[in-house]
Design a protein around this motif. Structure first.
Motif, PDB file in Angstrom:
ATOM      1  N   TYR A   1       0.557  -1.104   0.366  1.00 44.08           N
ATOM      2  CA  TYR A   1       0.391  -0.169  -0.131  1.00 44.08           C
ATOM      3  C   TYR A   1       0.991   1.376   0.231  1.00 44.08           C
ATOM      4  O   TYR A   1       0.247   2.388   0.108  1.00 44.08           O
ATOM      5  CB  TYR A   1      -1.046  -0.012   1.032  1.00 44.08           C
ATOM      6  N   SER A   2       1.946   0.999   0.168  1.00 44.84           N
ATOM      7  CA  SER A   2       2.755   2.013  -0.051  1.00 44.84           C
ATOM      8  C   SER A   2       3.472   2.726  -1.444  1.00 44.84           C
ATOM      9  O   SER A   2       3.996   3.404  -1.360  1.00 44.84           O
ATOM     10  CB  SER A   2       4.237   2.124   1.222  1.00 44.84           C
ATOM     11  N   ASN A   3       4.512   0.947  -1.378  1.00 45.12           N
ATOM     12  CA  ASN A   3       5.379   1.397  -2.092  1.00 45.12           C
ATOM     13  C   ASN A   3       5.383   0.422  -4.586  1.00 45.12           C
ATOM     14  O   ASN A   3       5.728   0.251  -4.498  1.00 45.12           O
ATOM     15  CB  ASN A   3       7.191   1.032  -2.735  1.00 45.12           C
ATOM     16  N   GLN A   4       4.333   0.797  -4.036  1.00 49.00           N
ATOM     17  CA  GLN A   4       3.658  -0.316  -5.761  1.00 49.00           C
ATOM     18  C   GLN A   4       4.370  -0.267  -6.644  1.00 49.00           C
ATOM     19  O   GLN A   4       4.087  -1.153  -7.584  1.00 49.00           O
ATOM     20  CB  GLN A   4       1.969  -0.502  -5.689  1.00 49.00           C
ATOM     21  N   ILE A   5       4.105   1.372  -6.701  1.00 48.05           N
ATOM     22  CA  ILE A   5       4.867   1.147  -8.104  1.00 48.05           C
ATOM     23  C   ILE A   5       6.231   0.800  -8.147  1.00 48.05           C
ATOM     24  O   ILE A   5       6.727   0.954  -9.277  1.00 48.05           O
ATOM     25  CB  ILE A   5       4.372   2.849  -8.482  1.00 48.05           C
ATOM     26  N   SER A   6       6.702   0.915  -7.066  1.00 49.11           N
ATOM     27  CA  SER A   6       8.526   1.142  -7.226  1.00 49.11           C
ATOM     28  C   SER A   6       9.195  -0.169  -6.986  1.00 49.11           C
ATOM     29  O   SER A   6       9.856  -1.083  -7.501  1.00 49.11           O
ATOM     30  CB  SER A   6       8.819   1.162  -6.143  1.00 49.11           C
ATOM     31  N   ASN A   7       7.573  -1.263  -7.135  1.00 45.74           N
ATOM     32  CA  ASN A   7       8.542  -3.245  -6.973  1.00 45.74           C
ATOM     33  C   ASN A   7       8.458  -3.615  -8.132  1.00 45.74           C
ATOM     34  O   ASN A   7       7.729  -3.394  -9.667  1.00 45.74           O
ATOM     35  CB  ASN A   7       6.758  -3.298  -6.178  1.00 45.74           C
TER      36      ASN A   7
END
Length: 995
Positions: A700-706
């Motif tokens: 819920y915090s860094n989905q775009i960066s995974n």
């Protein structure tokens, strides 16, 4: 000022110490409805949102909606969904306007439980679950417990009848005592289901005598409630009440809708028509509160918060009814946009920012292209975590600016604001409250270029240095003079190192020029450094000889003592983009603005640190500032952004890796096999050999960066990096046992435990032991007859083979002759026209027409219809199927990525190349298996074909012909290819750019 626009708006200062990140989820993101009754986080990490329009499951990137379908009993019941709990098996129980519902996790469907055989609708609310039972309340049965293993019901309170007009959902199970608490019009009533006693907390015993609108029980069994503006605690043991004053955040009569204890049992989350209040249970005081601010994305979407929870990650989930869900992330590094005029939201953040500075009163001056200058008055008591503007004033040419296009802004030692524009300099007169132009007459022959000021910087003796299209100039006492006439750079960046008495000038597109300013007349050093670089900005590292330089080709480490480049850091070194504009130092890091977002550089390890960014903006030169409160500003091509460098970007916030869906032969996995996310092993039949798997890393915090990595063990030789792609497809898998594995890495390459699923594809019946035994017996029985028949047929077979060879040779000669006549069509058409004009016999013209028709038929045969009709992937799949059926070699074809429409010529070339390679495998490789992979990337197509044969002889004549055919087609595609071959097999790789 008459020509200026003064806009003032109210911003409420948040008391939280750390900067928090906000995300807003609405029906545009897939929510079934903006009004949410219940927010629940399950053991897998999913967020469940119950509403009147269905049950929503959110995983950080996707929303799946489960809705009522009248003629499908495996869907959830209709009406308002009220309450969600999870039992020991991981199944969810949900109340609805019709019935009690169980979400069967393993089968991904629902079972409905009606209170009577007639299935008459009864409003139901679920409020508690333990290892054996779930507890619910409805208007027909009252308060009930259902054993979800035996499905036996028992009545918790036999004499209590629940009425629908009571405040629905306000019912709690006491965590310590055998009491059920419920909110009734008379107050909060505790029903002891063992002693049959009742406890009443009436508004009459409360300090303000107001009606109770909501209540909650903490982990110690204390009852908390809200009456008007008072939060109170009732101790069941001492029967004492303690009250606390809630802040009047909105300035209206407060109404509290819900109270929830946090997952860590240390806080209360109180929601109402005034926003959100977080109450610290340990210190018994208000900890934080959250409000709505007009046009501020870093606030609640509105004031009306119907319900909210604080989960195990300290993430706040709130329903600003009827907007959707606000997600508030704790201590969250975030690159924020700078909100502007609430009456014209797009005006400021749509501008291309050039020039930022802070005056002595800590207010901001921001320049732009086409829009002039904004003066932003800031809240003097702001914390630096959340910037708080209180007014905005705009200056244009009507206010004295020479031009609307601003290149740079500087405040000199006397506090005077100077502005560099496309048409000259100007300073701000505080008394007249307008800008006064100062034009450059020092170079009358190049007046226009001399007043096109690209950059300005503070120079010695309180002078300002100007970099213009006509060279360098000095501004002192509002008068402009020439700096030097030594064939200086035309224009570019400026950096004055006062300690070393050197001036560094970025000569646009040519390099870096260096002046020594130790003498009265500056001396230009003869050598031009960084030739071919466009230098943007410089920063001298304290107590060292290192000068850091930003450029269009990366970040440069420069030794000012030796005057040499030590290293250039580019995207190959981990830089997010090679075009670097600003360098902003903070502690032991450099923060960089680039053409693709913000980068952080660790000076100790000389290594880039990846950071979370929800939007990769394109930034500008001359657009950076570190404010007095520590906030870093970067100006972009569409607005001003800022962030707090004190906050460490959050790293590993991943909760779980979950398989969300699976399709077999392009159809959803059957319910009988169970939901893929709850399985460890899936068994498929032999013909079920094409599978698509969907997955998600719940974050819920860094989905775009995974970044996702997948491997089908037993098929893929190594892990495949599929980026942010959340599905993969395998086609024509051979039978056998595989292990599908997924792992996720975050910004720092920290991985989460691997998720695994065993996939078994059964062997066909002809590959089973009984079939082998039957085949052996049949062979023994037929051996004698077969041998005799073979002897008698030997001569006939040889004769037939000879005829086949002759026919094949004739067919190949015919195809070759047809290929040689491919360009005869046009000539035949011209011939037919001339013959008609010259009166040749009808029979002769008919012969020509017949020849043209034959040529058209040849063209059709050479161009596969499925390639033109269905696309490249379908044509290759059909080709693999045809070859598979006619060969002992096991061919497998996998592809992923969305197929892009290619030109007809490209499709034909790729198709012919594949057939040429297949032909070589079939004829020469002696392989048992061959695999083809087709990957559609954003910029190119990647094709690989590998086999486990004996390799190929590159000197053979057949190989030479094949090489020439492939090379010709590769050249036409403007592609790259290579072949690796050995006695262990051959790998063919082709990389094709999109045209």
């Amino acid at each position: 000022m008459k020509c200026s626009v003064l806009l003032v708006w109210l911003l409420v200062s948040l008391p939280c110490v750390a900067q928090e990140g906000y995300r807003h989820i609405t029906i545009k993101n897939g929510l079934s409805q903006g009004s949410i009754n219940t927010i629940f986080k399950d053991s897998r990490g999913f967020i469940w949102l119950a509403s009147q329009a269905g049950l929503n499951r959110y995983d950080g990137s996707n929303i799946k909606v489960y809705q009522f379908i009248d003629d499908d009993s495996t869907t959830i019941g209709g009406g308002d969904l009220r309450g969600v709990v999870e039992d020991a098996n991981g199944d969810l129980w949900i109340g609805s306007g019709d019935c009690l519902n169980r979400f069967n996790r393993k089968s991904n469907n629902f079972t409905r439980f009606y209170s009577n055989n007639s299935r008459r609708s009864t409003i139901t609310t679920v409020f508690y679950a333990n290892k054996d039972e779930i507890w619910y309340i409805n208007e027909e049965e009252g308060i009930m417990a259902l054993n979800y293993k035996s499905f036996h019901k028992r009545k918790i309170w036999k004499d209590f009848i629940y009425k629908a007009d009571y405040l629905s959902g306000k019912v709690k199970k006491d965590p310590i005592r055998p009491i059920v608490w419920i909110l009734l019009p008379t107050g909060v009533v505790g029903l002891n289901y063992q002693t049959k006693e009742e406890i009443l907390i009436s508004p009459k015993i409360l300090p303000n005598k107001s009606d109770i609108t909501s209540f909650e029980l903490d982990a110690k069994g204390n009852v908390w409630g809200v009456s008007g503006s008072q939060l109170w605690k009732y101790s069941v043991l001492s029967k004492k009440i303690k009250s606390f004053k809630l802040p009047n955040l909105r300035g209206i009569s407060p109404t509290t809708y819900d109270i929830k204890e946090s997952f860590d049992t240390q806080k209360l989350v109180i929601s109402g028509n005034y926003g959100l209040v977080v109450f610290d249970l340990l210190q018994e005081r208000i900890g934080r509160y959250y409000t709505h601010q007009l046009n501020n994305a870093r606030s609640l979407s509105n004031w009306e918060i119907s319900t909210a929870i604080l989960d195990d990650q300290q993430i706040l989930w709130a329903n600003p009814d009827p907007v959707g869900i606000d997600v508030i992330l704790p201590q969250h590094f975030q690159i924020n946009t700078f909100d502007s005029n609430p009456c014209d939201f797009g005006e400021f953040n749509g501008a291309s920012i050039r020039g930022i500075t802070e005056d002595q009163e800590h207010n901001l001056w921001v320049g732009s292209i086409d829009e002039g200058i904004w003066y932003i008055k800031m809240n003097p008591n702001r914390t630096g975590m959340v910037e708080e503007p209180i007014s905005l004033q705009k200056f244009t040419t009507k206010d004295g600016l020479p031009d609307h296009d601003v290149n740079d802004i500087l405040i000199d030692a006397n506090g005077i604001v100077w502005v560099a524009t496309f048409l000259g300099m100007a300073y701000f007169d505080k008394q007249k409250k307008k800008f006064i132009p100062v034009l450059n007459h020092a170079d009358p022959n190049n007046y226009v270029n001399a007043n096109y000021v690209r950059e300005i910087c503070q120079y010695k003796d309180n002078q300002i240095l100007l970099s213009t299209m006509s060279g360098l100039f000095l501004l002192k006492d509002k008068h402009i003079s020439a700096f030097s006439r030594d064939k200086e750079p035309g224009s570019g960046s400026l950096y004055y190192d006062a300690s070393a008495q050197r001036l560094y000038v970025g000569w646009r597109e040519k390099g870096l020029a260096v002046y020594s300013t130790k003498t009265e007349k500056p001396v230009l050093l003869p050598q031009l450094f960084l030739q071919g670089f466009n230098v943007m900005e410089c920063y001298r590292q304290p107590n060292s000889d290192i000068l850091w330089i930003s450029s269009n080709k990366g970040l440069i480490k420069f030794d000012v003592k030796k005057l040499q480049v030590l290293r250039v850091f580019t995207d190959k070194s981990g830089l997010i983009n090679n075009v670097v504009y600003a360098i902003m130092p903070f502690k032991n890091s450099l923060w960089l603005s680039t053409n693709k977002g913000v980068a952080q550089f660790d000076l100790t390890h000389e290594k880039f640190k990846a950071i979370t960014q929800e939007e990769f903006r394109e930034y500008n030169r001359n657009a950076s500032l570190k404010a007095s409160n520590g906030t870093i500003y970067f100006g972009s091509t569409h607005g001003l952004t800022y962030f707090n460098p004190l906050i460490t970007p959050s790293r590993n916030s991943l909760i779980n890796i979950y398989l969300t869906d699976m399709s077999v032969n392009d159809k959803p996995l059957s319910v009988e096999k169970g939901h893929i996310g709850e399985q460890d092993k899936i068994v498929l039949n032999y013909e079920e050999n094409t599978i698509t798997l969907s997955y998600v890393g719940i974050d819920y915090s860094n989905q775009i960066s995974n970044t996702y990595f997948v491997q089908l063990e037993g098929f893929d030789k190594s892990w495949m990096n599929v980026g942010s792609q959340q599905s993969i497809r395998y086609t024509h898998l051979p039978y056998g046992e595989y292990k599908f594995k997924i792992k996720v890495k975050n910004l720092d390459n920290e991985g989460f435990p691997v998720k695994e699923l065993v996939i078994v594809i059964k062997s066909p019946f002809w590959r089973t032991i009984p079939f082998y035994l039957a085949s052996v017996l049949l062979l023994i029985f037929c051996g004698y007859i077969g041998t005799t028949y073979w002897v008698n047929r030997k001569l006939l077979v040889q004769q037939h083979e000879l005829e086949t060879i002759l026919k094949t040779q004739e067919s190949e000669r015919k195809r070759l002759a047809q290929d040689l006549h491919d360009d005869l069509g046009g000539s035949l058409s011209i011939l037919r026209g001339r013959l008609s004009n010259e009166g040749v016999s009808h029979e002769m013209i008919q012969l020509v027409n017949q020849a043209i028709q034959d040529l058209r038929l040849i063209s059709w045969n050479l161009l596969p219809p499925d390639l033109m009709k269905d696309g490249l992937v379908a044509a290759l799949e059909n080709a693999v199927e045809r070859i598979q059926k006619s060969s002992d070699i096991k061919f497998t074809f996998i592809h992923f990525g969305k197929e892009k429409q290619l030109p007809e010529k490209s499709r034909i070339h790729i198709y012919r190349i594949v057939l040429e390679v297949f032909n070589n495998i079939l004829k020469h490789s002696k392989a048992h298996e061959a695999t083809m992979q087709l990957i559609f990337h954003e910029q190119m197509i990647y094709l690989s074909i590998e086999d486990n044969g004996i390799g190929i002889n590159e000197e053979s004549s057949s190989w030479g012909i094949g090489f020439k055919n492939i090379q010709t087609r590769v050249d036409n595609l403007q592609a790259q290819w290579h072949i690796d071959t050995s006695n262990l097999g051959t790998t063919f790789i082709l990389e094709i750019p999109y045209e």
